[in-house]
Scaffold this active site. Structure first.
Site, mmCIF file in Angstrom:
data_model
loop_
_atom_site.group_PDB
_atom_site.id
_atom_site.type_symbol
_atom_site.label_atom_id
_atom_site.label_comp_id
_atom_site.label_asym_id
_atom_site.label_seq_id
_atom_site.Cartn_x
_atom_site.Cartn_y
_atom_site.Cartn_z
ATOM 1 N N GLU A 87 0.844 -1.209 0.000
ATOM 2 C CA GLU A 87 0.000 0.000 0.000
ATOM 3 C C GLU A 87 0.872 1.250 0.000
ATOM 4 O O GLU A 87 1.677 1.472 0.908
ATOM 5 C CB GLU A 87 -0.916 -0.005 1.233
ATOM 6 C CG GLU A 87 -1.883 1.167 1.238
ATOM 7 C CD GLU A 87 -2.850 1.155 2.415
ATOM 8 O OE1 GLU A 87 -3.177 0.066 2.929
ATOM 9 O OE2 GLU A 87 -3.270 2.253 2.818
ATOM 10 N N HIS A 396 -1.637 10.756 0.156
ATOM 11 C CA HIS A 396 -1.696 9.603 -0.744
ATOM 12 C C HIS A 396 -1.481 10.010 -2.188
ATOM 13 O O HIS A 396 -1.190 9.171 -3.028
ATOM 14 C CB HIS A 396 -3.086 8.950 -0.664
ATOM 15 C CG HIS A 396 -3.220 8.031 0.497
ATOM 16 N ND1 HIS A 396 -4.309 7.240 0.697
ATOM 17 C CD2 HIS A 396 -2.387 7.760 1.516
ATOM 18 C CE1 HIS A 396 -4.157 6.537 1.789
ATOM 19 N NE2 HIS A 396 -2.997 6.838 2.316
HETATM 20 C C1 MEV Z 1 -5.443 3.340 5.333
HETATM 21 O O1 MEV Z 1 -4.749 2.194 4.913
HETATM 22 C C2 MEV Z 1 -5.404 3.453 6.834
HETATM 23 C C3 MEV Z 1 -6.284 4.551 7.413
HETATM 24 O O2 MEV Z 1 -7.624 4.428 6.950
HETATM 25 C C4 MEV Z 1 -6.218 4.396 8.914
HETATM 26 C C5 MEV Z 1 -7.195 5.266 9.677
HETATM 27 O O3 MEV Z 1 -8.239 5.650 9.143
HETATM 28 O O4 MEV Z 1 -6.900 5.523 10.874
HETATM 29 C C6 MEV Z 1 -5.805 5.915 7.002
#
Ligand code: MEV
Length: 445
Positions: A87, A396
């Site tokens: 990821e 991201h």
């Molecule tokens: C994404 O891989 C993880 C998050 O959704 C964690 C969170 O929401 O605390 C960003």
């Protein structure tokens, strides 16, 4: 190879080449399929054989990025931590968090305990008082008659800690279990525990069968199964970060340190109230933990299963991390159980795992628990910090953009142009495709 029901028969007995050939025939372009799969075979044949033997019916290797987070200070010691994860932005998020906390004392961690568990589940419908009164002598027998399995572990300082008789007959007629606890030192201990449990089961069976104080009916016992439990709430690690609220700094969305701390505390509270949010919150923690667990050759399914069960130990599923803002101090803590090993299993077989552990200074299992938990905490801090300030899409964006660009086989020059353009535009598959079409047609964007 296909039988009359169109099912494969004897597939596992074929060579890797034969298997690949058969599977390739099911695809549109068998030659291209085979060539691509083979292109991921390791040129060193003996090494490739090792990889093939990790599992069954292997056709090729599956690549995953192996990244590192440098400058992670845990208990005043610096680590470069390996992470295996697909990821985009998880490694970057952990690194950002590590840098943020480096200037604020770093991470602190401690292992609360390292007790592993296993169970022999059995059914017996005799006089309970007889079983309970004779249990101390049975327990002695179980320990004495497994010394051939436990001797080595004992030499290393571990072994069987205790074996309890658990009465579940009120939930299921005749259902009892032996609940055994173990210290498996630097190994995860699955093989050791399961060997002990299967031996306990056989000793238990003989003990019932030959027990002269039991009636003929009472000498019958049904062993249902003997297996370790992946729920190890006493194999627990705790890590935390803390600093005065006034030293939290300033934030991209313009929040003050006090506003940030307040909103962050509400986000943690929400993850304690609402299981829907708690699941995503904890998933973010496991982004970090799993990546370290994978890079160090441990069983991430076991670690996750244990963590999610622990997240429900109060009766409802909650956040694994907690925040306190007492006396003007922001303190974020993660308490999580995990059973890790640094000897045995993949740790000594996978060459990249060996390098990952080497990079960490060949830690003990205890130290590795602190390292993995710390990265979980680092990712949790980064995620909640972004979510409560600028949102996560901004962070991201670059990785996401590059993933989409790679889909169109973009050159480095095209990626560079895209970075500039998408600094102010929203990234989606369609917007990136349109952008690429335009720059390749040399149209103005
Ligand atoms: C994404 O891989 C993880 C998050 O959704 C964690 C969170 O929401 O605390 C960003």
């Amino acid at each position: 190879m296909l039988d009359k029901n169109n099912m494969f028969s004897g597939f596992s007995k074929l060579s890797k080449d034969e298997k690949l050939k058969i599977i390739a025939k099911l695809t549109k372009n068998p030659e291209e399929f085979s060539a691509e799969m083979k292109s991921f075979w390791h040129p060193d044949e003996s090494l490739q054989k090792k990889f093939d033997e990790f599992s069954e019916n292997t056709l090729t290797n599956f690549y995953m990025p192996f990244g590192v987070v440098p400058n992670v200070k845990i208990n005043d010691k610096f680590y470069t931590i390996p992470m295996v994860i697909e990821e985009s932005s998880v490694v970057a998020a952990a690194a950002k968090s590590a840098k943020y906390w480096l200037g604020r004392g770093g991470f602190k961690a401690e292992v609360v305990d390292m007790v592993k568990l296993g169970q022999v589940h059995f059914l017996w419908s005799g006089d309970k008082t007889k079983l309970i009164s004779q249990y101390p002598s049975l327990k002695k027998l179980l320990i004495e008659n497994t010394t051939h399995i436990t001797a080595n572990m004992k030499k290393r300082g571990g072994g069987i800690l205790d074996i309890q008789l658990i009465d579940h007959t009120s939930q299921e007629p005749g259902y009892y279990q032996l609940l055994a606890s173990f210290d498996t030192c630097d190994s995860m201990g699955a093989n050791f525990i399961n060997s002990c449990l299967e031996e306990f089961a056989s000793i238990l069976k003989t003990w019932f069968e030959q027990n002269e104080s039991f009636t003929a009916e009472e000498r019958k016992v049904h062993i249902v199964m003997s297996i370790l439990s992946n729920y190890t709430p006493d194999c627990l690690v705790k890590c935390w970060v803390e600093c005065p609220i006034s030293e939290l700094g300033t934030f991209e969305d313009g929040s003050t340190a006090e506003e940030f701390a307040w909103k962050f505390s509400k986000a943690i509270k929400i993850a304690h109230i609402d299981p829907y949010r708690a699941t995503t919150h904890n998933k973010g923690i496991y982004n970090g933990i799993d990546a370290v667990v994978l890079a160090t050759g441990n069983d991430f399914r076991a670690v996750e299963a244990c963590g999610h069960a622990y997240a429900s130990h109060t009766g409802s599923y909650k956040s694994l991390s907690d925040l306190s803002l007492e006396n003007g101090i922001f303190k974020l803590t993660l308490t999580v159980p995990m059973a890790l090993g640094v000897v045995g299993g993949l740790t000594s077989l996978h060459p990249v795992v060996k390098r990952g552990l080497e990079m960490l200074g060949n830690p003990s299992a205890k130290e590795l628990m602190m390292i993995a938990a710390t990265i979980g905490l680092a990712n949790n801090f980064s995620a909640v910090k972004s979510l409560t300030t600028v949102g996560i899409q901004q962070g991201h964006m670059k990785m996401h953009l590059f993933n989409i660009m790679n889909h169109f086989d973009a050159t480095d020059e095209e990626k560079e142009k895209a970075l500039g353009y998408f600094a102010t535009e929203s990234v989606s598959f369609t917007t990136v495709r349109e952008f690429i079409e335009k720059i390749r047609d040399k149209q103005p964007v």
